[in-house]
Design an enzyme around this catalytic site. Sequence first.
Site, PDB file in Angstrom:
ATOM      1  N   ASP A 198      -8.859  65.999  -1.016  1.00  0.00           N
ATOM      2  CA  ASP A 198      -8.505  67.609  -1.246  1.00  0.00           C
ATOM      3  C   ASP A 198      -8.085  68.292   0.155  1.00  0.00           C
ATOM      4  OD1 ASP A 198      -8.769  70.252  -1.321  1.00  0.00           O
ATOM      5  OD2 ASP A 198     -10.831  70.251  -2.179  1.00  0.00           O
ATOM      6  N   THR A 224      -4.798  73.632  -2.133  1.00  0.00           N
ATOM      7  CA  THR A 224      -4.397  75.100  -2.270  1.00  0.00           C
ATOM      8  C   THR A 224      -3.136  75.206  -1.816  1.00  0.00           C
ATOM      9  OG1 THR A 224      -5.479  75.875  -0.305  1.00  0.00           O
ATOM     10  CG2 THR A 224      -6.724  75.999  -2.226  1.00  0.00           C
TER      11      THR A 224
HETATM   12  C1  LIG Z   1     -10.477  76.719  -0.369  1.00  0.00           C
HETATM   13  C2  LIG Z   1     -10.779  75.169  -0.946  1.00  0.00           C
HETATM   14  C3  LIG Z   1     -10.810  75.079  -2.411  1.00  0.00           C
HETATM   15  C4  LIG Z   1     -10.550  76.137  -3.423  1.00  0.00           C
HETATM   16  O1  LIG Z   1      -9.677  76.836  -3.481  1.00  0.00           O
HETATM   17  P1  LIG Z   1      -9.558  78.238  -4.453  1.00  0.00           P
HETATM   18  O2  LIG Z   1      -8.243  78.500  -4.360  1.00  0.00           O
HETATM   19  O3  LIG Z   1     -10.210  79.189  -3.402  1.00  0.00           O
HETATM   20  O4  LIG Z   1     -10.065  77.937  -5.499  1.00  0.00           O
HETATM   21  C5  LIG Z   1     -11.073  73.645  -2.770  1.00  0.00           C
HETATM   22  N1  LIG Z   1     -11.247  72.645  -1.759  1.00  0.00           N
HETATM   23  C6  LIG Z   1     -11.306  73.066  -0.561  1.00  0.00           C
HETATM   24  C7  LIG Z   1     -11.723  71.727   0.408  1.00  0.00           C
HETATM   25  C8  LIG Z   1     -11.049  74.341   0.053  1.00  0.00           C
HETATM   26  O5  LIG Z   1     -10.957  74.348   1.177  1.00  0.00           O
END
Ligand SMILES: *Cc1c(COP(=O)(O)O)cnc(C)c1O
Length: 424
Positions: A198, A224
């Site tokens: 992620d 994102t």
């Molecule tokens: C911000 C974030 C998300 C979630 O994103 P949203 O668009 O707010 O749902 C997921 N994983 C990580 C590591 C993030 O920093």
Amino acid sequence: MQTALEQYDPQIYELIRQEEARQSGSIRLIPSENYVSRAVMMASSSCLTNKYAEGYPGKRYYEGQQVTDLIEKLAQDRAKELFKADHANVQPYSGSVANLAAYAALIEPGDTIMGMSLSHGGHLTHGWKVSLTSKFYNSVPYEVNTETGLLDYDAIRDLAKKHRPKIIISGATAYPRIIDFEIFGQIAKEVGAYLVSDIAHIAGLVVAGIHKSPVPYADVVSTTTHKTLRGPRGGLLLCKAEHAAKVDKAVFPGLQGGPHMHTLTAIAVAMAEANTPEFVAYATQVAKNAKAMATKLLEYGFKLVTGGTDNHLILIDLRNKQIPGKKLAKALDRARIVSNYNTVPGDPAPPFNPSGLRIGTPAITTRGMKEAEAEQIATFIRRVAEDIDNDSLIEQISKEVLLLCSQFPVPEHFIIPSRNGVRP
Ligand SMILES: *Cc1c(COP(=O)(O)O)cnc(C)c1O
């Protein structure tokens, strides 16, 4: 268009104007926030918001997709080129949905997932206890070493061998150092797990080569589009060809209905922007600014988790200053410096009043600020922290911040002109 809004709904028009003034008249240090370009803003407010496009290019459930198919294909191709991935799905509504889709594509409910603990820098959707991801899956969180603040890959390997997760999640929301996706890939292989990486926070650094890409090592990469990548709010999944069909099915019809076509359109624009030497220079400066700010903060006696930063963010451990994170965040906000309070690894304080402050440089760098300004901001933070109950000092600092903001206008970013506002 702005005239229509102003005439039809002066109340909302005025509130948007106020938010615009806030964004241009403050130093925004929340590391997940940025300013998008006018081109991204225009694409995301376009007529594509009117179109339903359930399905994928060439396989839709409604007619009238002559243009949407072309746009989505462009967004996919640009994402694949930018991240050098086999396959891209540009439909997730946000990073959270993208993560859930990644899990749903690869494993069954009840299977074990292993992600970073929220209180150590992971995201809610990595299986944290209040997230539904911990109800749908059996979650075994890993932590950082509380002495060093660093990921301990040997400990993560041991935990993985003990619990045999089906998915290991690498990635974080409050980790100031480089993450070794290659080692995560090896650990996943050793225990027969899939690796989901992620990169929501660091995607912009990854495309610029400041942070190593997980694409060669991870089964699925989730991100994102609106943080360091500087696009509209949205999510994106990248994966190897073998997982493409499963990932697409998990997003639609698994979790979502019609994609937000105006967002996909703006994602396509942001991907083009990110594939330029200017963007590489931007992301490089983001990291330089964070380093300069961190160095100055250390000089001022602040304790930083891991002792510094390699990316766009800094996590200050305020315990030696005896200031709660929330109190400092609120005082800074009054001084027009916007940050967020955050837990630090091993935090003895409760999560609603933690011991840390999280700051970052993506937004100030978009305004053109460099190392000198990053250091100046560190000095503002020190002055607020050292005399936190002094309201007239905070008022004085807020004026200095406004002056700095006026020297670094938000570059052509807003559609709505200010009437009498702070905007330079
Ligand atoms: C911000 C974030 C998300 C979630 O994103 P949203 O668009 O707010 O749902 C997921 N994983 C990580 C590591 C993030 O920093």
